[in-house]
Design a protein around this motif. Structure first.
Motif, PDB file in Angstrom:
ATOM      1  N   ASN A 248     135.676  18.577  66.594  1.00 21.89           N
ATOM      2  CA  ASN A 248     135.882  19.875  65.956  1.00 21.89           C
ATOM      3  C   ASN A 248     137.203  19.939  65.202  1.00 21.89           C
ATOM      4  O   ASN A 248     137.315  20.610  64.187  1.00 21.89           O
ATOM      5  N   LYS A 249     138.219  19.252  65.728  1.00 17.96           N
ATOM      6  CA  LYS A 249     139.549  19.288  65.126  1.00 17.96           C
ATOM      7  C   LYS A 249     139.983  17.883  64.722  1.00 17.96           C
ATOM      8  O   LYS A 249     139.671  16.908  65.408  1.00 17.96           O
ATOM      9  N   PHE A 250     140.740  17.813  63.612  1.00 12.74           N
ATOM     10  CA  PHE A 250     141.155  16.530  63.072  1.00 12.74           C
ATOM     11  C   PHE A 250     142.635  16.561  62.679  1.00 12.74           C
ATOM     12  O   PHE A 250     143.258  17.626  62.638  1.00 12.74           O
ATOM     13  N   HIS A 251     143.142  15.387  62.375  1.00 14.63           N
ATOM     14  CA  HIS A 251     144.480  15.270  61.817  1.00 14.63           C
ATOM     15  C   HIS A 251     144.555  16.148  60.562  1.00 14.63           C
ATOM     16  O   HIS A 251     143.587  16.251  59.810  1.00 14.63           O
ATOM     17  N   PRO A 252     145.705  16.819  60.305  1.00 15.17           N
ATOM     18  CA  PRO A 252     145.815  17.709  59.137  1.00 15.17           C
ATOM     19  C   PRO A 252     145.417  17.061  57.813  1.00 15.17           C
ATOM     20  O   PRO A 252     144.821  17.718  56.958  1.00 15.17           O
TER      21      PRO A 252
END
Length: 305
Positions: free
Chosen positions: A270-274
């Motif tokens: 769901n979340k990744f490196h910027p």
């Protein structure tokens, strides 16, 4: 343009709330000269696990290509005497060059690349197989999520064949400790699923893990499986596997009878490196321009409550 200038340029593009936390790993050097990005991985970076930011050259290159303008990449690194991890690094470099025409290796590393090429073309690699079921008790958040998802999917009673923790350690000539070529114990595909003629592999990351190395890790596993499906890697016959551990007999049976025609690789997070978050669609587009025909996707993790 040197490393700090590259970072400054990126920070002007990334959303303000994320730019203050951005940095380029200290273990890889980047410089841009006449539309060519020169990438050099340090001794420490080469020795690291591929999912760590300090080693994940593929992830950084794909991200940077979406922020700064360059036409080609030259990859270099410090050669080390580090056995299994270094062998896997060389395989990653080989896969990268073979997959994308805009990537090349510096001339000083041609001999090392040729050795890898010969191993692949002469079908010297064997892939290992599970000797026991995965542990029932999860060791971390990602492992727990993995088990919950597999349990949920199996309850759906579909015709899909699926399982988790599938090992992809490589050996030379035969599966034996003395012939091991890449790390084995921790080198496993998180989840795999076969639907009709498509094999889909998943690299799962919990929200706490947003390293850019998710790209490098999934690429490596997908490329190994591509070689396996195209008969460049040998594997144990399903008839010789006494138990269907982690679905191994099902998996190799589908390979043996040539059921699988398509390979898909999924970033299951769901979340990744910027740097990925800002340019996710562009990065996926670049990844999907590979010469192997591997299709990359991103899929959100399901709610497991």
């Amino acid at each position: 343009m040197e490393k700090q200038q590259i970072l400054s340029t990126i920070k002007t593009i990334v959303k303000k709330e994320a730019s203050g936390h951005l940095g380029l790993t200290e273990f890889i050097d980047f410089s841009l000269r006449e539309s060519c990005l020169h990438v050099t991985v340090s001794e420490q970076g080469v020795a690291m696990n591929m999912q760590e930011n300090g080693s994940a050259f593929e992830g950084w290159i794909f991200a940077l290509k979406c922020y700064i303008n360059f036409d080609s990449v030259v990859l270099d690194w410090v050669s080390i005497n580090n056995g299994l991890h270094y062998n896997r690094f060389l395989l990653r470099a080989y896969f990268f060059v073979e997959s994308y025409e805009w990537v090349s290796i510096c001339d000083s590393k041609n001999a090392e690349m040729e050795k890898i090429r010969q191993l692949v073309e002469n079908k010297k690699f064997w892939i290992n197989y599970p000797k026991r079921e995965a542990k029932k008790e999860a060791e971390n958040k990602e492992a727990n999520l993995e088990r919950l998802i597999i349990e949920h999917w199996k309850k759906l009673n579909t015709n899909e064949v699926l399982n988790h923790q599938f090992p992809v350690g490589l050996f030379i000539d035969k599966i034996s400790e003395n012939y091991q070529f890449t790390p084995g114990k921790g080198s496993q595909i998180d989840i795999w699923k076969i639907t009709e003629d498509t094999l889909r592999i998943y690299e799962l990351k919990h929200d706490d893990n947003t390293d850019i190395g998710i790209i490098s890790e999934l690429m490596y596993y997908a490329n190994v499986i591509h070689l396996l499906l195209n008969d460049n890697i040998q594997y144990p016959s399903p008839k010789n596997l006494k138990k269907n551990l982690r679905g191994e007999s099902d998996f190799y049976g589908k390979i043996q009878d040539k059921t699988i025609k398509k390979l898909e690789a999924v970033f299951f997070a769901n979340k990744f490196h910027p740097l990925i978050t800002e340019k996710k669609d562009d990065i996926l587009r670049l990844l999907n321009e590979n010469s192997f025909g591997i299709k990359y996707f991103q899929q959100d993790l399901p709610c497991t409550d």
